[in-house]
Design an enzyme around this catalytic site. Structure first.
Site, short mmCIF file in Angstrom:
data_model
loop_
_atom_site.label_atom_id
_atom_site.label_comp_id
_atom_site.label_asym_id
_atom_site.label_seq_id
_atom_site.Cartn_x
_atom_site.Cartn_y
_atom_site.Cartn_z
N ASN A 113 0.80 -1.23 0.00
CA ASN A 113 0.00 0.00 0.00
C ASN A 113 0.83 1.28 0.00
O ASN A 113 0.49 2.25 -0.68
CB ASN A 113 -1.02 -0.02 1.14
CG ASN A 113 -0.38 -0.15 2.50
OD1 ASN A 113 0.66 -0.81 2.65
ND2 ASN A 113 -0.96 0.45 3.49
N GLU A 212 3.77 -4.74 12.40
CA GLU A 212 2.78 -3.67 12.23
C GLU A 212 1.68 -4.23 11.35
O GLU A 212 1.89 -4.51 10.17
CB GLU A 212 3.44 -2.43 11.61
CG GLU A 212 4.47 -1.83 12.55
CD GLU A 212 5.22 -0.62 12.00
OE1 GLU A 212 4.98 -0.23 10.84
OE2 GLU A 212 6.04 -0.07 12.75
N CYS A 246 -3.21 1.49 6.54
CA CYS A 246 -3.57 0.74 7.74
C CYS A 246 -4.23 1.63 8.78
O CYS A 246 -4.98 1.16 9.63
CB CYS A 246 -2.33 0.08 8.34
SG CYS A 246 -1.05 1.28 8.72
N GLU A 417 7.67 0.64 16.86
CA GLU A 417 8.82 1.19 16.15
C GLU A 417 8.68 2.71 16.20
O GLU A 417 7.72 3.24 16.75
CB GLU A 417 8.89 0.63 14.73
CG GLU A 417 9.09 -0.90 14.75
CD GLU A 417 9.59 -1.50 13.44
OE1 GLU A 417 10.42 -0.88 12.76
OE2 GLU A 417 9.14 -2.61 13.11
P1 NAD Z 1 -0.04 -9.21 3.30
O1 NAD Z 1 0.04 -9.62 4.71
O2 NAD Z 1 -0.88 -10.00 2.35
O3 NAD Z 1 1.41 -9.19 2.63
C1 NAD Z 1 2.48 -8.47 3.21
C2 NAD Z 1 3.79 -9.13 2.83
O4 NAD Z 1 3.86 -10.42 3.44
C3 NAD Z 1 3.98 -9.36 1.34
O5 NAD Z 1 5.33 -9.08 1.02
C4 NAD Z 1 3.66 -10.83 1.18
O6 NAD Z 1 4.29 -11.43 0.07
C5 NAD Z 1 4.21 -11.39 2.46
N1 NAD Z 1 3.63 -12.67 2.88
C6 NAD Z 1 2.36 -13.12 2.67
N2 NAD Z 1 2.20 -14.35 3.22
C7 NAD Z 1 3.37 -14.66 3.82
C8 NAD Z 1 3.83 -15.80 4.57
N3 NAD Z 1 3.03 -16.83 4.83
N4 NAD Z 1 5.09 -15.77 5.04
C9 NAD Z 1 5.90 -14.72 4.82
N5 NAD Z 1 5.54 -13.63 4.10
C10 NAD Z 1 4.28 -13.59 3.62
O7 NAD Z 1 -0.50 -7.69 3.34
P2 NAD Z 1 -0.84 -6.76 2.10
O8 NAD Z 1 -2.13 -7.23 1.51
O9 NAD Z 1 0.37 -6.63 1.23
O10 NAD Z 1 -1.09 -5.34 2.83
C11 NAD Z 1 -2.31 -4.95 3.38
C12 NAD Z 1 -2.36 -5.24 4.86
O11 NAD Z 1 -1.25 -4.65 5.52
C13 NAD Z 1 -3.56 -4.66 5.56
O12 NAD Z 1 -4.06 -5.59 6.50
C14 NAD Z 1 -3.02 -3.45 6.30
O13 NAD Z 1 -3.75 -3.04 7.42
C15 NAD Z 1 -1.67 -3.93 6.67
N6 NAD Z 1 -0.75 -2.81 6.93
C16 NAD Z 1 -0.42 -2.49 8.23
C17 NAD Z 1 0.42 -1.41 8.49
C18 NAD Z 1 0.80 -1.00 9.90
O14 NAD Z 1 1.71 -0.19 10.06
N7 NAD Z 1 0.17 -1.53 10.94
C19 NAD Z 1 0.93 -0.68 7.44
C20 NAD Z 1 0.55 -1.02 6.14
C21 NAD Z 1 -0.28 -2.10 5.90
C1 6OH Z 2 -0.05 1.99 6.95
O1 6OH Z 2 -0.55 1.78 5.88
C2 6OH Z 2 0.70 3.15 7.26
C3 6OH Z 2 1.72 3.07 8.11
C4 6OH Z 2 2.49 4.22 8.38
C5 6OH Z 2 3.70 4.15 8.98
O2 6OH Z 2 4.27 3.02 9.32
C6 6OH Z 2 4.43 5.35 9.25
O3 6OH Z 2 5.54 5.24 9.76
O4 6OH Z 2 3.92 6.47 9.00
#
Ligand code: NAD
Ligand code: 6OH
Length: 436
Positions: A113, A212, A246, A417
């Site tokens: 994202n 995260e 997120c 972090e």
């Molecule tokens: P995702 O969990 O599908 O994928 C993230 C990464 O993990 C990718 O590189 C993927 O290839 C890898 N991955 C997937 N399965 C795996 C496994 N079994 N083992 C190791 N690696 C694996 O997430 P996404 O769809 O790319 O992103 C969207 C999600 O991320 C949403 O839930 C969003 O809330 C979350 N997000 C959280 C934050 C935060 O800071 N808390 C920030 C951005 C996105």
């Molecule tokens: C999630 O999609 C956004 C996360 C943002 C950060 O981790 C940041 O440092 O601003």
């Protein structure tokens, strides 16, 4: 994968891990400058991978990547160490002090994202602490992680310090990195379910993890808010990056006396945004979001605006667009109020008093972010203190200071972090006790 981890191990033992902090920080400033020197390339690559608007990548994603390197270069130069003079009950005296060492080879797994922003948010502090990294960007957005390797070269970072491995998650590069015995720690941003799989994969080799994860974030709007500022802030919180942040607000609780007015103001903003919002990341993700739009109707929602696919009458009709969508009328137990959708959509519900608003906002398994909108700052503080969230914004959203703790409660993550929290996760602190 094996070559990448071996290269990272060699670079750790060879140059990077032993480099003094001044030189390491100087190298990180050069990485920030190298990103800026290739600014247009980074923007173009991020736009090509995600479809996000050029203006957004230019304003948010790429500047933050450079800022991440500068911030952690600044911090590592200024970071002190803990020390204690110890006096024991039996009359001995000692000096205790901690030294900061790298963890080793850090595996970095990131989502699609905010690809470069989120990757550098972890790579910069890991490198600042003397670690070498193997990164696995999302398969949806591989380009900027690769370009970053060029920027590292421009900046004179030794070979093997920053390594990129492309591939998928389960049964592929992500899983191999999580289980690799030569990886000393894992840092991950992505879905909560993926975090659980990575934690299980990391358990046999007891790797430290920093996660995260997802969110189902609430905004609480009081009748005394600055109305226009709040409506603009909420529009950002719901629709920025087509809701694929997120931290996005997917649940908005509004004091009943201004409920209709807020719904109407947000509806107008949503409709004005239809032609400027970027697409979602992929066909699959669009199916997921449209599935929630359908589910919302089945669960009894009133669709105030949106709820489908926009028709532009041009090439964009072949892209993964959805309409910005506002829902009302759902029960708090509805799946659309409980589950992270990760699209340009929110549910707006009225509340009658502060305690009810807090209870509704906190009724979630997640706990990443919240926002409170009021001109009564006493109330703003009071409500913020009661939020189940790693970060609560008062009268703003996604206003970041990179020195502050960042992370989530519950399903939203493990650890914090940001600032010294990052430096402490990416370091092995060794305490030394010297009898005086
Ligand atoms: P995702 O969990 O599908 O994928 C993230 C990464 O993990 C990718 O590189 C993927 O290839 C890898 N991955 C997937 N399965 C795996 C496994 N079994 N083992 C190791 N690696 C694996 O997430 P996404 O769809 O790319 O992103 C969207 C999600 O991320 C949403 O839930 C969003 O809330 C979350 N997000 C959280 C934050 C935060 O800071 N808390 C920030 C951005 C996105
Ligand atoms: C999630 O999609 C956004 C996360 C943002 C950060 O981790 C940041 O440092 O601003």
């Amino acid at each position: 994968m094996y070559e990448a981890v071996a290269a990272a191990r060699n670079a750790l033992d060879d140059k990077w891990g032993a480099m003094n902090v001044r030189d390491r920080a100087a190298a990180l400033y050069k990485v920030a400058a190298a990103i800026e020197a290739r600014f247009d390339c980074f923007v173009a690559a991020e736009v090509a991978d995600t479809g996000k608007p050029v203006a957004l990548a230019s304003r948010v994603d790429i500047p933050r990547a450079a800022a991440n390197f500068r911030t952690f270069a600044d911090l590592i130069k200024l970071a002190g160490i803990e020390s204690f003079q110890t006096d024991t009950a039996d009359g001995r005296t000692a000096l205790n002090y901690a030294v900061r060492k790298p963890l080793g080879v850090v595996g970095v797994i990131t989502p699609w994202n905010l690809p470069l922003l989120l990757l550098t948010w972890k790579v910069a502090p890991a490198m600042a602490c003397g670690n070498t990294v193997v990164v696995k960007p999302s398969e949806e957005t591989p380009a900027t992680a690769t370009l970053l390797a060029d920027a590292m070269k421009d900046a004179g970072i030794p070979d093997g310090v920053y390594n990129v491995v492309h591939g998928f998650g389960e049964g592929s590069a992500g899983e191999f990195l999580s289980t690799h015995p030569g990886v000393d720690a894992l840092t991950f941003t992505g879905e909560s379910r993926t975090g659980a799989a990575i934690m299980a994969a990391a358990a046999p080799t007891v790797k430290p993890v920093s996660f995260e994860l997802g969110g189902k974030n609430a905004a609480i709007v009081f009748a005394d808010c600055d109305f226009e500022e709040t409506a603009d802030g909420l529009a950002d919180a719901v629709f920025l990056n087509t809701g694929q942040v997120c931290l996005s607000a997917e649940r908005i609780y509004v004091e009943h006396s201004i409920f209709e007015k807020i719904v109407d103001a947000l509806k107008r903003r949503a409709e004005a945004l239809t032609s400027t919002l970027g697409p979602l990341i992929s066909k699959e993700h669009r199916e997921k979001v449209l599935g929630y739009y359908r589910l919302a109707r089945e669960e009894g929602a009133c669709v105030v605006t949106g709820g489908g696919v926009p028709q532009f009458g041009d090439k964009r009709d072949g892209g993964w667009y959805v309409e910005p969508t506002i829902l009302t009328g759902l029960a708090e137990s509805a799946r659309c109020v409980k589950e992270e959708i990760f699209g340009p959509v929110c549910h707006i519900a009225p509340f009658h008093d502060e305690a009810q608003a807090i209870a509704m906002a906190n009724d979630t398994k997640y706990g990443l972010a919240a926002s409170v909108w009021t001109s009564n700052l006493k109330r703003g503080h009071r409500v913020a203190h009661q939020m189940k969230a790693g970060i609560t914004w008062v009268n703003c959203w996604f206003l970041r200071d990179l020195r502050t703790p960042f992370g989530g409660a519950g399903l939203s993550g493990i650890g914090r972090e940001g600032g010294m929290h990052s430096l402490n996760f990416y370091s092995e602190l060794n305490n030394i006790c010297v009898k005086l």
